[in-house]
Motif scaffolding. Structure first.
Motif, PDB file in Angstrom:
ATOM      1  N   ARG A  54       0.843  -1.262   0.098  1.00 38.75           N
ATOM      2  CA  ARG A  54      -0.072   0.059  -0.013  1.00 38.75           C
ATOM      3  C   ARG A  54       1.012   1.168   0.129  1.00 38.75           C
ATOM      4  NH1 ARG A  54      -5.189  -0.622   1.614  1.00 38.75           N
ATOM      5  NH2 ARG A  54      -4.749  -2.252   0.345  1.00 38.75           N
ATOM      6  N   GLY A  55       0.649   2.271  -1.104  1.00 43.20           N
ATOM      7  CA  GLY A  55       1.490   3.206  -1.002  1.00 43.20           C
ATOM      8  C   GLY A  55       2.636   3.165  -1.979  1.00 43.20           C
ATOM      9  N   HIS A  56       2.924   1.750  -2.156  1.00 47.75           N
ATOM     10  CA  HIS A  56       4.106   1.656  -3.055  1.00 47.75           C
ATOM     11  C   HIS A  56       3.911   1.055  -4.546  1.00 47.75           C
ATOM     12  CE1 HIS A  56       7.585   1.105   0.384  1.00 47.75           C
ATOM     13  NE2 HIS A  56       6.426   1.495   0.931  1.00 47.75           N
ATOM     14  N   GLU A  57       2.582   0.694  -4.595  1.00 45.94           N
ATOM     15  CA  GLU A  57       1.989   0.225  -5.847  1.00 45.94           C
ATOM     16  C   GLU A  57       2.097   0.776  -6.978  1.00 45.94           C
ATOM     17  OE1 GLU A  57       0.206   1.682  -3.523  1.00 45.94           O
ATOM     18  OE2 GLU A  57      -1.753   0.784  -3.214  1.00 45.94           O
ATOM     19  N   LYS A  58       1.969   2.165  -7.032  1.00 44.03           N
ATOM     20  CA  LYS A  58       1.969   2.839  -8.398  1.00 44.03           C
ATOM     21  C   LYS A  58       3.520   3.066  -8.748  1.00 44.03           C
ATOM     22  CE  LYS A  58      -0.243   6.867  -8.139  1.00 44.03           C
ATOM     23  NZ  LYS A  58      -0.337   8.184  -8.168  1.00 44.03           N
ATOM     24  N   LEU A  59       4.561   3.087  -7.847  1.00 41.53           N
ATOM     25  CA  LEU A  59       5.944   3.040  -8.259  1.00 41.53           C
ATOM     26  C   LEU A  59       6.067   1.684  -8.978  1.00 41.53           C
ATOM     27  CD1 LEU A  59       8.849   3.960  -8.381  1.00 41.53           C
ATOM     28  CD2 LEU A  59       8.969   2.650  -6.159  1.00 41.53           C
ATOM     29  N   GLN A  60       5.680   0.662  -8.328  1.00 43.76           N
ATOM     30  CA  GLN A  60       6.169  -0.713  -8.605  1.00 43.76           C
ATOM     31  C   GLN A  60       5.422  -1.126  -9.901  1.00 43.76           C
ATOM     32  OE1 GLN A  60       5.334  -3.429  -5.397  1.00 43.76           O
ATOM     33  NE2 GLN A  60       6.468  -2.229  -3.952  1.00 43.76           N
ATOM     34  N   VAL A  61       4.159  -0.859  -9.844  1.00 45.71           N
ATOM     35  CA  VAL A  61       3.368  -1.295 -11.341  1.00 45.71           C
ATOM     36  C   VAL A  61       3.920  -0.518 -12.516  1.00 45.71           C
ATOM     37  CG1 VAL A  61       1.088  -1.292 -12.270  1.00 45.71           C
ATOM     38  CG2 VAL A  61       1.176  -2.199 -10.211  1.00 45.71           C
ATOM     39  N   GLY A  62       3.867   1.128 -12.044  1.00 47.28           N
ATOM     40  CA  GLY A  62       4.311   1.873 -13.170  1.00 47.28           C
ATOM     41  C   GLY A  62       5.739   1.829 -13.744  1.00 47.28           C
ATOM     42  N   THR A  63       6.686   1.267 -12.962  1.00 49.56           N
ATOM     43  CA  THR A  63       8.092   1.038 -13.097  1.00 49.56           C
ATOM     44  C   THR A  63       7.895  -0.290 -14.209  1.00 49.56           C
ATOM     45  OG1 THR A  63       8.992   1.998 -11.409  1.00 49.56           O
ATOM     46  CG2 THR A  63      10.461   0.647 -12.578  1.00 49.56           C
ATOM     47  N   VAL A  64       7.230  -1.297 -13.781  1.00 50.99           N
ATOM     48  CA  VAL A  64       7.314  -2.497 -14.776  1.00 50.99           C
ATOM     49  C   VAL A  64       6.624  -2.144 -16.158  1.00 50.99           C
ATOM     50  CG1 VAL A  64       6.161  -4.903 -15.235  1.00 50.99           C
ATOM     51  CG2 VAL A  64       7.284  -4.224 -12.891  1.00 50.99           C
ATOM     52  N   MET A  65       5.593  -1.274 -15.969  1.00 53.78           N
ATOM     53  CA  MET A  65       5.209  -0.816 -17.294  1.00 53.78           C
ATOM     54  C   MET A  65       5.962  -0.001 -18.207  1.00 53.78           C
ATOM     55  SD  MET A  65       1.407   0.273 -16.102  1.00 53.78           S
ATOM     56  CE  MET A  65       1.077   1.394 -17.542  1.00 53.78           C
ATOM     57  N   LEU A  66       7.106   0.623 -17.639  1.00 52.59           N
ATOM     58  CA  LEU A  66       8.181   1.159 -18.515  1.00 52.59           C
ATOM     59  C   LEU A  66       9.279   0.189 -18.642  1.00 52.59           C
ATOM     60  CD1 LEU A  66       8.035   4.670 -16.410  1.00 52.59           C
ATOM     61  CD2 LEU A  66       6.915   4.033 -18.914  1.00 52.59           C
ATOM     62  N   MET A  67       9.354  -1.082 -18.333  1.00 52.30           N
ATOM     63  CA  MET A  67      10.327  -1.742 -18.708  1.00 52.30           C
ATOM     64  C   MET A  67       9.807  -3.021 -19.676  1.00 52.30           C
ATOM     65  SD  MET A  67      12.336  -1.873 -14.968  1.00 52.30           S
ATOM     66  CE  MET A  67      13.622  -3.085 -15.453  1.00 52.30           C
ATOM     67  N   LYS A  68      10.744  -3.879 -19.787  1.00 51.88           N
ATOM     68  CA  LYS A  68      10.425  -5.079 -20.828  1.00 51.88           C
ATOM     69  C   LYS A  68      10.078  -6.422 -20.083  1.00 51.88           C
ATOM     70  CE  LYS A  68      12.610  -3.315 -24.924  1.00 51.88           C
ATOM     71  NZ  LYS A  68      13.571  -3.581 -26.061  1.00 51.88           N
ATOM     72  N   PRO A  69       8.939  -6.642 -19.451  1.00 57.13           N
ATOM     73  CA  PRO A  69       8.779  -7.822 -18.742  1.00 57.13           C
ATOM     74  C   PRO A  69       9.200  -9.154 -19.630  1.00 57.13           C
ATOM     75  CG  PRO A  69       6.744  -6.377 -18.742  1.00 57.13           C
ATOM     76  CD  PRO A  69       7.797  -5.964 -19.664  1.00 57.13           C
ATOM     77  N   ARG A  70       9.819 -10.073 -18.944  1.00 54.00           N
ATOM     78  CA  ARG A  70      10.136 -11.458 -19.613  1.00 54.00           C
ATOM     79  C   ARG A  70      11.456 -11.204 -20.525  1.00 54.00           C
ATOM     80  NH1 ARG A  70       6.108 -15.504 -19.877  1.00 54.00           N
ATOM     81  NH2 ARG A  70       4.282 -14.707 -18.902  1.00 54.00           N
ATOM     82  N   HIS A  71      12.061  -9.903 -20.493  1.00 51.80           N
ATOM     83  CA  HIS A  71      13.412  -9.594 -21.060  1.00 51.80           C
ATOM     84  C   HIS A  71      14.379  -9.083 -20.050  1.00 51.80           C
ATOM     85  CE1 HIS A  71      15.928  -8.421 -24.425  1.00 51.80           C
ATOM     86  NE2 HIS A  71      16.135  -7.083 -23.965  1.00 51.80           N
TER      87      HIS A  71
END
Ligand SMILES: Cc1ncc(C[n+]2csc(CCOP(=O)(O)OP(=O)(O)O)c2C)c(N)n1
Length: 253
Positions: A54-71
């Motif tokens: 709680r309170g960290h989820e925007k950073l965490q979700v948002g950072t993954v969205m700017l990276m390349k999952p599975r790569h």
């Protein structure tokens, strides 16, 4: 009903495209309801360890969205189920892991809850000792660089774990060899009962400067700042420019 997820709406919506805002919102809601359910299971005595995002989820979700999952590769800490969720770990697998059940793909129920791992998602678990994710993450970055890959490495902890020797070794090593590591320190002000001012006389985002690593101080609850700051840094790391962190006006061209 008021939304449980705060996007700091006006500023965020102006800078961040609508489809990104929608995806971020949906994923944050997913994490919100996941946490609610896990909280109940913990109070029922069915989960032995829960660290809320709680309170960290925007950073965490948002950072993954700017990276390349599975790569790209991810070496998160224990307060990061939103990373596993955003990378695409199925809810069933998240619950199997949190409930320490047989069939849990992270460890078949043997590891402590909140220690997600997945070969397909390039997601590596730390141990229960804080800070142990740092050196393997740098080692992975060295291997990726040696292989000529453009994949980058995400590694993170709370501000408390930055007092540990492994953090300093990792920052020094990664800076010296210009390895593609994104160090994300999530400063929520406390390491259990120890406030930040009892942790360091400096400020967490200034510590890395002593190693020649420029640091950015980003408001992790405001997606506009994450969305503007991270992509140029990630791009530079992919192109072999090593690792950088700094203020937006210091982003190397
Ligand atoms: C080496 C080690 N020392 C102490 C602990 C106990 N411990 C677990 S979490 C924690 C606090 C970490 O705080 P921080 O890094 O700020 O992360 P936060 O939980 O605040 O997100 C401590 C001291 C541990 N797991 N490992």
């Amino acid at each position: 009903m008021e939304s449980p997820v705060n996007l700091r709406s006006d500023a965020d919506r102006r800078i961040v495209p609508d489809d990104i805002v929608k995806e971020l919102y949906q994923k944050m809601l997913g994490v919100f309801y996941l946490e609610e359910r896990l909280k109940i299971l913990t109070r029922q005595g069915k989960i032995s360890f829960l660290a809320s995002t709680r309170g960290h989820e925007k950073l965490q979700v948002g950072t993954v969205m700017l990276m390349k999952p599975r790569h790209d590769w991810f070496f998160p800490y224990y307060r990061e189920k939103a990373i596993a969720y955003a990378l695409g770990m199925p809810l069933k697998d998240i619950f199997l892991h949190m409930l320490s059940r047989e069939g849990d793909p992270s460890s078949n129920g043997r590891n402590m809850p909140e220690h997600f791992s997945s070969r397909e998602l390039n997601l590596v678990s730390q141990t229960a000792c804080t800070g142990t994710q740092y050196l393997p993450a740098v080692g992975m970055a060295k291997a990726l660089k040696k292989d000529g890959s453009d994949a980058i490495v995400y590694v993170s902890s709370g501000e408390g774990a930055t007092s540990e020797g492994e953090f300093f070794e990792a920052v020094n090593w990664a800076t010296r060899e210009e390895l593609p590591v994104l160090f994300v320190i999530q400063n929520n002000g406390y390491a259990i009962s120890v406030p930040q001012n009892a942790q360091t006389t400096s400020e967490v985002h200034r510590i890395a400067a002593g190693f020649g690593l420029p640091s950015y101080h980003v408001d992790g609850t405001w997606y506009e700042s994450i969305y503007q700051t991270l992509p140029p840094l990630i791009q530079r790391m992919r192109e072999g420019g090593g690792l950088v962190f700094g203020r937006p006006d210091e982003i190397p061209k």
